[in-house]
Motif scaffolding. Structure first.
Motif, mmCIF file in Angstrom:
data_model
loop_
_atom_site.group_PDB
_atom_site.id
_atom_site.type_symbol
_atom_site.label_atom_id
_atom_site.label_comp_id
_atom_site.label_asym_id
_atom_site.label_seq_id
_atom_site.Cartn_x
_atom_site.Cartn_y
_atom_site.Cartn_z
ATOM 1 N N PHE A 121 3.664 3.011 -12.460
ATOM 2 C CA PHE A 121 3.743 1.602 -12.085
ATOM 3 C C PHE A 121 2.547 1.206 -11.220
ATOM 4 O O PHE A 121 1.918 0.163 -11.444
ATOM 5 N N LEU A 122 2.225 2.040 -10.240
ATOM 6 C CA LEU A 122 1.118 1.727 -9.340
ATOM 7 C C LEU A 122 -0.211 1.701 -10.088
ATOM 8 O O LEU A 122 -1.087 0.877 -9.790
ATOM 9 N N ALA A 123 -0.371 2.595 -11.055
ATOM 10 C CA ALA A 123 -1.628 2.658 -11.799
ATOM 11 C C ALA A 123 -1.720 1.550 -12.847
ATOM 12 O O ALA A 123 -2.734 0.852 -12.947
ATOM 13 N N GLU A 124 -0.654 1.377 -13.623
ATOM 14 C CA GLU A 124 -0.712 0.469 -14.762
ATOM 15 C C GLU A 124 -0.510 -0.991 -14.378
ATOM 16 O O GLU A 124 -1.076 -1.886 -15.009
ATOM 17 N N ARG A 125 0.281 -1.243 -13.342
ATOM 18 C CA ARG A 125 0.615 -2.634 -13.033
ATOM 19 C C ARG A 125 0.054 -3.131 -11.705
ATOM 20 O O ARG A 125 0.011 -4.339 -11.483
ATOM 21 N N CYS A 126 -0.350 -2.204 -10.837
ATOM 22 C CA CYS A 126 -0.882 -2.627 -9.535
ATOM 23 C C CYS A 126 -2.358 -2.286 -9.361
ATOM 24 O O CYS A 126 -2.955 -2.651 -8.347
ATOM 25 N N GLY A 127 -2.934 -1.558 -10.311
ATOM 26 C CA GLY A 127 -4.366 -1.317 -10.288
ATOM 27 C C GLY A 127 -4.854 -0.226 -9.364
ATOM 28 O O GLY A 127 -6.047 -0.173 -9.044
ATOM 29 N N PHE A 128 -3.988 0.691 -8.932
ATOM 30 C CA PHE A 128 -4.442 1.781 -8.072
ATOM 31 C C PHE A 128 -5.281 2.762 -8.885
ATOM 32 O O PHE A 128 -5.031 2.981 -10.071
ATOM 33 N N THR A 129 -6.280 3.361 -8.235
ATOM 34 C CA THR A 129 -7.256 4.173 -8.966
ATOM 35 C C THR A 129 -7.433 5.585 -8.423
ATOM 36 O O THR A 129 -8.248 6.343 -8.944
ATOM 37 N N VAL A 130 -6.702 5.962 -7.374
ATOM 38 C CA VAL A 130 -6.800 7.317 -6.822
ATOM 39 C C VAL A 130 -5.392 7.853 -6.592
ATOM 40 O O VAL A 130 -4.537 7.153 -6.045
ATOM 41 N N PHE A 131 -5.171 9.090 -7.014
ATOM 42 C CA PHE A 131 -3.906 9.781 -6.772
ATOM 43 C C PHE A 131 -4.202 10.972 -5.876
ATOM 44 O O PHE A 131 -4.846 11.929 -6.287
ATOM 45 N N ALA A 132 -3.764 10.906 -4.623
ATOM 46 C CA ALA A 132 -3.974 11.989 -3.660
ATOM 47 C C ALA A 132 -2.630 12.629 -3.351
ATOM 48 O O ALA A 132 -1.639 11.931 -3.141
ATOM 49 N N MET A 133 -2.608 13.963 -3.322
ATOM 50 C CA MET A 133 -1.331 14.630 -3.084
ATOM 51 C C MET A 133 -1.528 15.919 -2.292
ATOM 52 O O MET A 133 -2.658 16.343 -2.024
ATOM 53 N N GLU A 134 -0.414 16.529 -1.930
ATOM 54 C CA GLU A 134 -0.409 17.782 -1.180
ATOM 55 C C GLU A 134 -0.919 18.899 -2.091
ATOM 56 O O GLU A 134 -0.160 19.571 -2.780
ATOM 57 N N PHE A 135 -2.233 19.072 -2.066
ATOM 58 C CA PHE A 135 -2.899 20.008 -2.963
ATOM 59 C C PHE A 135 -4.191 20.442 -2.294
ATOM 60 O O PHE A 135 -4.794 19.682 -1.533
ATOM 61 N N GLY A 136 -4.641 21.658 -2.556
ATOM 62 C CA GLY A 136 -5.845 22.170 -1.918
ATOM 63 C C GLY A 136 -7.045 21.258 -2.126
ATOM 64 O O GLY A 136 -7.338 20.839 -3.245
ATOM 65 N N ASP B 159 -0.494 -6.284 -0.903
ATOM 66 C CA ASP B 159 -1.929 -6.042 -1.059
ATOM 67 C C ASP B 159 -2.361 -4.727 -0.415
ATOM 68 O O ASP B 159 -3.536 -4.535 -0.101
ATOM 69 N N ALA B 160 -1.409 -3.813 -0.233
ATOM 70 C CA ALA B 160 -1.733 -2.516 0.375
ATOM 71 C C ALA B 160 -2.721 -1.752 -0.496
ATOM 72 O O ALA B 160 -2.651 -1.792 -1.724
ATOM 73 N N ARG B 161 -3.638 -1.046 0.147
ATOM 74 C CA ARG B 161 -4.610 -0.222 -0.573
ATOM 75 C C ARG B 161 -4.159 1.229 -0.656
ATOM 76 O O ARG B 161 -4.688 1.996 -1.454
ATOM 77 N N VAL B 162 -3.203 1.618 0.195
ATOM 78 C CA VAL B 162 -2.669 2.978 0.191
ATOM 79 C C VAL B 162 -1.150 2.889 0.192
ATOM 80 O O VAL B 162 -0.566 2.164 0.997
ATOM 81 N N VAL B 163 -0.515 3.614 -0.713
ATOM 82 C CA VAL B 163 0.945 3.670 -0.792
ATOM 83 C C VAL B 163 1.364 5.134 -0.710
ATOM 84 O O VAL B 163 0.886 5.968 -1.486
ATOM 85 N N ALA B 164 2.228 5.463 0.238
ATOM 86 C CA ALA B 164 2.721 6.832 0.392
ATOM 87 C C ALA B 164 4.066 6.966 -0.317
ATOM 88 O O ALA B 164 4.955 6.135 -0.141
ATOM 89 N N VAL B 165 4.193 8.012 -1.123
ATOM 90 C CA VAL B 165 5.429 8.272 -1.861
ATOM 91 C C VAL B 165 5.940 9.645 -1.447
ATOM 92 O O VAL B 165 5.248 10.651 -1.639
ATOM 93 N N GLY B 166 7.123 9.693 -0.876
ATOM 94 C CA GLY B 166 7.680 10.957 -0.411
ATOM 95 C C GLY B 166 8.800 11.450 -1.309
ATOM 96 O O GLY B 166 9.086 10.878 -2.359
ATOM 97 N N GLU B 167 9.436 12.531 -0.883
ATOM 98 C CA GLU B 167 10.563 13.089 -1.620
ATOM 99 C C GLU B 167 11.459 13.817 -0.634
ATOM 100 O O GLU B 167 10.998 14.330 0.385
ATOM 101 N N GLY B 168 12.760 13.857 -0.938
ATOM 102 C CA GLY B 168 13.709 14.480 -0.031
ATOM 103 C C GLY B 168 13.632 15.992 -0.024
ATOM 104 O O GLY B 168 14.051 16.637 0.940
#
Length: 204
Positions: A69-84, A43-52
């Protein structure tokens, strides 16, 4: 005396025991092989996805599948990333349908240069067809460095319409930012210099 397993062997054994093989890295393919993530996300509201490492195609493709997967099957509605932070505003508007599909390079040349075009076009298509569109947010320092003006001027535009009395707070923040940048010899303070409250009101 028994030979102890190396740390590499121990790690490999852990992955074999706990890992789930992916059937593909193709972002367009079905997502059933990612269902194991559902229990991890819970039931997490924030999921962090990293890369090597940056700019590795396999990481980028896997991340896009996870985002799907997070958007279509888990209902997440915001995509935040390393961007200005400031530069994300026009990109978010484009992702939500503003302009044409071919406008990405004009909206955000930086995003296309670091190889995110496929991901962003998928986001635009997702938002066009989904009942739960994704908002886009930048969580990094703006390209303007320490300048607050690119981030606060949209706030001033909003307050000008809904709460003009609050504009003085934005004015103060802009004056402090501009004074700080001038003291640092930064060119980031360049641009529109007028107080936020002096900008002509919008007309309908």
């Amino acid at each position: 005396m028994p030979v102890q397993s190396s740390s590499r062997t121990v790690l490999a054994e852990w992955f074999r025991e706990h890992g789930t093989p992916l059937t593909t890295l193709d972002p367009e393919q079905p997502l059933d092989d990612l269902e194991g993530l559902r229990e991890i996300v819970g039931d997490a509201r924030v999921v962090a996805v990293g890369e090597g490492a940056h700019f590795v195609e396999e990481f980028s493709r896997a991340r896009q599948r996870v985002l799907r997967f997070l958007a279509e099957r888990c209902g997440f509605t915001v995509f935040a990333m390393e961007f200005g932070f400031s530069e994300a505003f026009p990109l978010d508007r484009w992702l939500r349908g503003e302009g044409d599909d071919g406008d990405l390079v004009n909206v955000s040349r930086a995003a296309t240069e670091w190889g995110a075009a496929d991901l962003l076009h998928w986001l635009r298509h997702h938002n066009r067809t989904s009942a739960h569109p994704l908002r886009f947010a930048g969580i990094d320092v703006p390209e303007a460095g320490g300048a607050l003006r690119p981030a606060l001027e949209p706030v001033a535009d909003y307050l000008r319409e809904v709460d003009p009395d609050a504009l003085r707070l934005v004015d103060t923040a802009l004056e402090v930012s501009d004074r700080f940048l001038r003291g640092c010899g930064s060119g980031a303070a360049a641009g529109r210099r007028g107080r936020a409250s002096r900008k002509p009101s919008r007309t309908s």
